[in-house]
Design a protein around this motif. Structure first.
Motif, mmCIF file in Angstrom:
data_model
loop_
_atom_site.group_PDB
_atom_site.id
_atom_site.type_symbol
_atom_site.label_atom_id
_atom_site.label_comp_id
_atom_site.label_asym_id
_atom_site.label_seq_id
_atom_site.Cartn_x
_atom_site.Cartn_y
_atom_site.Cartn_z
ATOM 1 N N LEU A 9 0.829 -1.207 0.000
ATOM 2 C CA LEU A 9 0.000 0.000 0.000
ATOM 3 C C LEU A 9 0.865 1.259 0.000
ATOM 4 N N LEU A 10 1.929 1.257 0.792
ATOM 5 C CA LEU A 10 2.852 2.397 0.788
ATOM 6 C C LEU A 10 3.484 2.570 -0.595
ATOM 7 N N LEU A 11 3.926 1.477 -1.173
ATOM 8 C CA LEU A 11 4.555 1.550 -2.490
ATOM 9 C C LEU A 11 3.567 2.045 -3.543
ATOM 10 N N ASP A 12 2.326 1.608 -3.458
ATOM 11 C CA ASP A 12 1.308 2.046 -4.422
ATOM 12 C C ASP A 12 1.046 3.537 -4.306
ATOM 13 N N LYS A 13 0.960 4.038 -3.074
ATOM 14 C CA LYS A 13 0.697 5.465 -2.876
ATOM 15 C C LYS A 13 1.855 6.315 -3.408
ATOM 16 N N VAL A 14 3.073 5.860 -3.164
ATOM 17 C CA VAL A 14 4.229 6.600 -3.666
ATOM 18 C C VAL A 14 4.258 6.568 -5.193
ATOM 19 N N ALA A 15 3.970 5.411 -5.778
ATOM 20 C CA ALA A 15 3.954 5.306 -7.243
ATOM 21 C C ALA A 15 2.899 6.214 -7.854
ATOM 22 N N ALA A 16 1.791 6.440 -7.126
ATOM 23 C CA ALA A 16 0.719 7.309 -7.613
ATOM 24 C C ALA A 16 0.988 8.793 -7.358
ATOM 25 N N GLY A 17 2.094 9.101 -6.665
ATOM 26 C CA GLY A 17 2.409 10.494 -6.355
ATOM 27 C C GLY A 17 1.657 11.031 -5.152
ATOM 28 N N ASP A 18 1.040 10.145 -4.359
ATOM 29 C CA ASP A 18 0.318 10.559 -3.160
ATOM 30 C C ASP A 18 1.261 10.482 -1.971
ATOM 31 N N PHE A 19 2.022 11.553 -1.766
ATOM 32 C CA PHE A 19 3.089 11.547 -0.760
ATOM 33 C C PHE A 19 2.633 12.040 0.613
ATOM 34 N N GLY A 20 1.421 12.560 0.716
ATOM 35 C CA GLY A 20 0.974 13.093 1.997
ATOM 36 C C GLY A 20 0.683 14.579 1.910
ATOM 37 N N ARG A 21 0.992 15.279 2.973
ATOM 38 C CA ARG A 21 0.652 16.705 3.051
ATOM 39 C C ARG A 21 1.245 17.517 1.902
ATOM 40 N N LYS A 22 2.467 17.200 1.505
ATOM 41 C CA LYS A 22 3.127 18.045 0.506
ATOM 42 C C LYS A 22 2.503 17.912 -0.875
ATOM 43 N N THR A 23 1.723 16.854 -1.108
ATOM 44 C CA THR A 23 1.016 16.726 -2.381
ATOM 45 C C THR A 23 -0.499 16.870 -2.220
ATOM 46 N N GLY A 24 -0.966 17.010 -0.970
ATOM 47 C CA GLY A 24 -2.394 17.178 -0.721
ATOM 48 C C GLY A 24 -3.150 15.881 -0.509
ATOM 49 N N ARG A 25 -2.473 14.752 -0.651
ATOM 50 C CA ARG A 25 -3.149 13.465 -0.508
ATOM 51 C C ARG A 25 -2.133 12.394 -0.136
ATOM 52 N N GLY A 26 -2.482 11.601 0.875
ATOM 53 C CA GLY A 26 -1.681 10.449 1.265
ATOM 54 C C GLY A 26 -2.625 9.410 1.814
ATOM 55 N N PHE A 27 -2.523 9.142 3.117
ATOM 56 C CA PHE A 27 -3.561 8.338 3.764
ATOM 57 C C PHE A 27 -4.804 9.183 4.001
ATOM 58 N N PHE A 28 -4.619 10.485 4.033
ATOM 59 C CA PHE A 28 -5.728 11.412 4.243
ATOM 60 C C PHE A 28 -5.725 12.454 3.138
#
Length: 307
Positions: free
Chosen positions: A281-300
């Motif tokens: 799941l972590l790898l999928d989120k990173v591959a999608a560019g969902d890094f967290g606060r700095k991109t506006g989307r991560g787990f939240f």
């Protein structure tokens, strides 16, 4: 406001270190890397009146960094995390690594990739005088491993600043096996000047905080992937049951999921412990560019709902 090529520009109305002319040390910092942590460390330093040379190869990154640092400084002062009185330290942004030559401390704050950190530290150590404090702002890479790259291993220590460093006033001060007493003492003095409580710890992958935290984040992500709980429920359990201010997945979003994956890989490679292997799941989120606060989307999503 970014520098171009060989130019250096100064913050209007900025001042030198408040310690200049006193019996205390005069600090002149060089920070290499204008990413999230480089900007945060620079904000902390200039907010305490210390002059900083901020180096990055990308002129556009430097231009954005100057704006971000000004905004961070304003926020931290408004919240009482940085002194509201006194001058702001002089800030110079530059693409020239040679401009660090006059620094009393060099802080490496590049991406958590061991070969890149080693390269930066090797180049920096060749440019500064013997006895100049070299600091790796690393969250996981052992200091003694990086010491192989520098000319004088005794000048190198690690400081694991928390994110954001201008809001969190404690840091790990890592004493490597070859770190000299003068370097540990100088790092401690610098942290005190920065209003930080430096906790001295020994060397090893992940040190204390990330040896524990990154595994916890990885397990929390696995729980979400297995459908046992949502990100919001995982974090609510840690906050409500254990009294954590922030749950593990919101913490991961703040760190940056790309940085979390980098740190987990460092830990997995150096310990051989399968618990540190980044979950899918972590790898999928990173591959999608969902890094967290700095991109506006991560787990939240930032506004607050779970992704």
């Amino acid at each position: 406001m970014s520098d171009t090529g060989n130019e250096k520009r100064h913050t209007p109305g900025a001042a030198q270190s408040p310690e200049a002319g006193t019996e205390g040390p005069v600090h002149r910092l060089a920070v290499i890397g204008a990413g999230v942590m480089g900007k945060g460390i620079t904000t902390l330093a200039v907010g305490h009146g210390l002059p900083v040379v901020l180096v990055d190869l990308d002129e556009n990154v430097l231009g954005k960094a100057r704006t971000d640092i000004a905004n961070q400084l304003r926020l931290a002062r408004m919240m009482g995390k940085l002194p509201r009185e006194g001058a702001t330290g002089d800030l110079v942004v530059t693409t020239r690594l040679e401009d660090i030559a006059g620094a009393t401390t060099v802080i490496e704050a590049v991406t958590e990739l061991a070969p890149l950190k080693a390269k930066v530290l090797a180049e920096a150590s060749a440019l500064v005088a013997p006895g100049t404090l070299l600091v790796s702002n690393t969250s996981a890479v052992p200091i003694d491993e990086q010491a192989d790259a520098v000319r004088r291993p005794e000048d190198l220590v690690g400081i694991h600043f928390m994110n954001p460093p201008y809001m969190i006033q404690t840091a790990e001060l890592i004493r490597g096996p070859r770190s000299g007493e003068h370097a540990v003492a100088a790092a401690g003095a610098l942290l005190r000047t920065l209003g930080q409580n430096g906790i001295v710890v020994g060397d090893g992958p992940g040190f204390v905080i990330n040896r524990i935290l990154q595994r916890m984040i990885n397990e929390a992500a696995r729980i979400v992937a297995d459908g046992i709980a949502s990100p919001a429920s995982v974090d609510a359990a840690f906050q409500g049951c254990l009294g954590h201010t922030t749950g593990p997945l919101a913490t991961a979003d703040l760190i940056g999921l790309d940085n979390v994956v980098d740190s987990l890989r460092v830990l997995h490679e150096r310990t051989g412990d399968a618990g540190y292997e980044p979950c899918a799941l972590l790898l999928d989120k990173v591959a999608a560019g969902d890094f967290g606060r700095k991109t506006g989307r991560g787990f939240f999503e930032y506004g607050g709902s779970a992704s």
